[in-house]
Structure formats: C-alpha cells, structure tokens
Scaffold this motif. Structure first.
Motif, short mmCIF file in Angstrom:
data_model
loop_
_atom_site.label_atom_id
_atom_site.label_comp_id
_atom_site.label_asym_id
_atom_site.label_seq_id
_atom_site.Cartn_x
_atom_site.Cartn_y
_atom_site.Cartn_z
N HIS A 224 -4.46 2.84 10.18
CA HIS A 224 -3.25 3.65 10.38
C HIS A 224 -3.55 5.01 11.02
O HIS A 224 -2.65 5.82 11.15
CB HIS A 224 -2.56 3.92 9.04
CG HIS A 224 -2.44 2.74 8.13
ND1 HIS A 224 -2.92 2.72 6.84
CD2 HIS A 224 -1.89 1.52 8.34
CE1 HIS A 224 -2.66 1.53 6.28
NE2 HIS A 224 -2.06 0.79 7.17
N CYS B 25 0.80 -1.23 0.00
CA CYS B 25 0.00 0.00 0.00
C CYS B 25 0.83 1.28 0.00
O CYS B 25 0.31 2.36 -0.29
CB CYS B 25 -0.98 0.00 1.16
SG CYS B 25 -0.22 -0.07 2.79
N CYS C 175 -5.98 -0.61 5.69
CA CYS C 175 -5.86 -1.57 4.58
C CYS C 175 -6.13 -2.97 5.08
O CYS C 175 -5.97 -3.27 6.26
CB CYS C 175 -4.46 -1.49 3.95
SG CYS C 175 -3.12 -1.96 5.05
N GLU D 163 -3.89 -6.17 -1.57
CA GLU D 163 -4.53 -5.32 -0.56
C GLU D 163 -5.70 -4.54 -1.14
O GLU D 163 -5.69 -4.19 -2.33
CB GLU D 163 -3.54 -4.28 -0.01
CG GLU D 163 -2.44 -4.82 0.87
CD GLU D 163 -1.72 -3.71 1.63
OE1 GLU D 163 -2.36 -2.66 1.91
OE2 GLU D 163 -0.54 -3.88 1.93
ZN ZN Z 1 -1.21 -1.90 3.76
#
Ligand code: ZN
Ligand code: ATP
Length: 334
Positions: free
Chosen positions: A278, A152, A300, A197
């Motif tokens: 995140h 990602c 993700c 992902e």
């Molecule tokens: Zn990721």
C-alpha cells in the motif's frame, strides 16, 4: 479430480490435474455456465446453503472443517512471523472507514449499517409500510458502524494509536468476515467472506521483503494443496473513469499480485490469495510512524478462505476422506 464418488463432475474439458497449468487457459464458453453449474453442485450436495440473495450463503460442517484446516495451514506457514494476533468483528467505526478513503476507490462495494432511530410515530409508519409491501429501509438512519471491507482495515488505527513502531516494525495476524456489495451467481464471489491476512507495517524495505517472502510461501501452499495456480500482477476494481487511471498505475507500480486458481469451468481463474503493497497510503489516514518518526509503509498478504475452500472442493471432490493424504495433512488432518 481424485474423488469420483459424490464429487463435483464438471464438463470433460474441466478435469484439472494438480499442477496442470494448461488449465489456466480460458475456454470460449459463457463463463456463467460453469459458475452456475458449480454453484448448483455445491447447493445440491448441501455444502453451501443458498439464500434469496446472491452471494449470501450458509456453510456446512464440511465447508467449515476445510476452512478451519486452511487457517491451520496458514498459521503454520506464518509461525516464524512473531505476529500479533488481532481479531475484530466484521464491522468497524464509520470514522475510521472515512479516513481510509475506501469510498474514493470503491463506493460500489461498501456496506453501511443503518438502524431505526425513531419514536412511536415512526414505528407505526414503518410497520404500515411493511404491511403494504412498500419500501421502509429509507427511514433507517446511518449509525457509527460500517461493515469491514477488508480484514486489515481495523488494524491501522489500533497500531497508529500506540505511537511510533519499534525498529523491526510489526506483523499482525487477522481473520474476519468482510462485506462487499458484489452480488453474483459465481459461488466464488460472495458478499460476505473471510479474509485471513498477515499485515506488515514498517519501512518500505521491510514491506517489500515481506511481500516477496509471502508470494513464495503462498505459491508453496497452493502446490502442497494440489491446486493448479499462477501468480500474476493485478489491480483492484477502482470505481469510475478516474478509477481506471488509479488501477493502471497500481498495475504499473506492481503494487498488487494475485495467486489465481481455476475454480469455475470455462471461466477465468479466480484470485484466491493477494499480495499487496500500500506504500504509505494508510499513514496519511492515521498517524502510523516508524521508529524514526517517518510515515510507515504497509502491505498485506490475504488468503481468501471461501475461495480456497471452493478450490479444494473443486479439484479434490466433495469427500475429504478421499483426498490425497498429503493435502489432508497440510490441513491438519481433516
Ligand atoms: Zn489487507
Ligand atoms: P477480485 O479481483 O476477485 O474482486 P480482489 O482483488 O478485490 O478480488 P482482495 O481485495 O485482494 O480481492 O481480497 C483478498 C482476497 O479476498 C482475494 O484474493 C480473494 O481470495 C478474497 N475475496 C475478495 N473478494 C471476494 C469475494 N467477493 N468473495 C470471496 N472471496 C473474495
């Protein structure tokens, strides 16, 4: 095990029936014994081609057909996501890598690309060192390129460069080989492996909802594939003494969950999927903004293609023709 011919046959205690959650228990034997045994079985059956470096393998046609089947299954699961497909090479600009702060958390895993940048004199020195069997790599110079540590990472600078996102945010579909310097005899811990992902960018609410949905879908996929599994809170292997504090806080905030499948006889189960939030970390590295101009949050869901392939081979045997029809169907008819 459904397949008895040409199947991997581990120790008696390791016959794991799909859905048998007692298989998640951790037997007392040395975990490396089971890892070595499965690795050798994969090599003997020419499913993986070994190299002189632990964690760097070639893949057979059989392995790749299962990997393709997994990507097909994941695509079907994500068909309603209206995801933008992005495919990147397994490398990214060093500048973006620096901005991501990966080196703060995981300096031990990072791989940088260095090249020869000298003239004739340096070339002669290089060849002389090679001839004498001496170290030569310290003459190489860093380039602007590093190896992608996660699928990602290259997405965020691309999305940030477009300006604020639409109200509904964005879902991106990525697949790439990643590099992590973690040489191991565990066939499920490679140095180069693929992550498929779905990456979600938007508001905190959008990310949390997305992650919940994908934890359910990931669990559903593991069941359909006949893999024993459990989902648990997890943390990343942050480096050093300071890293322990970060890892503890990641756990406490429940930012990372993993779907674990027993792969190696006598070893703890292996993370085959991860579900990550995140918060707004990447909006500090790049100007990722929501429609309102606020720092965007991201998350993700990652499918470890190699680990899932190894899990399928481990639980159903080395001959997909003998696998349960339902599992073959989910993989697009391999
Ligand atoms: Zn990721
Ligand atoms: P681990 O805790 O086992 O090191 P991770 O939590 O660091 O894995 P993530 O960063 O969440 O893994 O990566 C997403 C997925 O990529 C993992 O769930 C796993 O399936 C796969 N993966 C990670 N590291 C490896 C590796 N060394 N070899 C093969 N697959 C891997």
């Amino acid at each position: 095990m459904d397949d008895t011919s040409n199947a991997y046959v581990p120790g008696d205690d390791a016959s794991v029936a799909p859905g048998d959650h007692s298989a998640m228990a951790r037997p007392a034997q040395d975990p490396d014994t089971g890892r070595r045994a499965y690795r050798q079985a994969l090599i003997d059956a020419r499913v993986l081609f070994p190299s002189t470096v632990d964690g760097i393998y070639g893949r057979s046609g059989l392995f790749e057909s299962i990997a393709d089947g997994l990507n097909y299954a994941v695509s079907k699961l994500g068909a309603d996501q209206d995801a933008e497909v992005m495919r990147f090479p397994p490398a990214m600009p060093r500048k973006d890598f620096e901005a991501s702060e990966y080196l703060k958390g995981f300096p031990q895993l990072a791989g940088t690309v260095h090249c020869f940048c000298g003239g004739d004199r340096e070339h002669h020195r290089l060849l002389a060192r090679l001839e004498r069997g001496e170290e030569w790599a310290d003459q190489q110079q860093p380039t602007d390129v590093v190896l992608a540590p996660a699928a990602c990472y290259p997405v965020y600078p691309v999305v940030a460069s477009r300006g604020p996102m639409p109200r509904e945010g964005l879902v991106v579909d990525v697949l790439t080989y990643c590099f992590r310097h973690e040489p191991s005899i565990d066939p499920a811990r490679m140095q180069m492996f693929r992550q498929r992902e779905y990456v979600r960018l938007g508001t905190a609410e959008q990310i949390v909802e997305f992650r919940q949905r994908w934890m359910e879908r990931g669990t559903q996929l593991a069941s359909l594939l006949g893999l024993p599994h459990e989902v648990d809170v997890a943390n990343d292997p942050f480096f050093g003494r300071g890293g322990k504090i970060v890892a503890d806080s990641q756990r406490e905030l429940k930012l990372k969950f993993e779907l674990l499948v027993p792969i190696n006889d006598g070893a703890p189960p292996t993370a085959c999927m991860s579900f990550n939030y995140h918060m707004d970390h990447f909006a500090h590295a790049w100007p990722l903004r929501t429609a309102d101009g606020a720092p965007a949050h991201t998350g993700c869901v990652g499918f470890g293609i190699e680990r899932l392939t190894l899990a399928l081979l481990r639980h159903h045997g080395f001959k997909p023709a003998n696998w349960p029809q339902r599992v073959r169907d989910v993989l697009g008819g391999i």
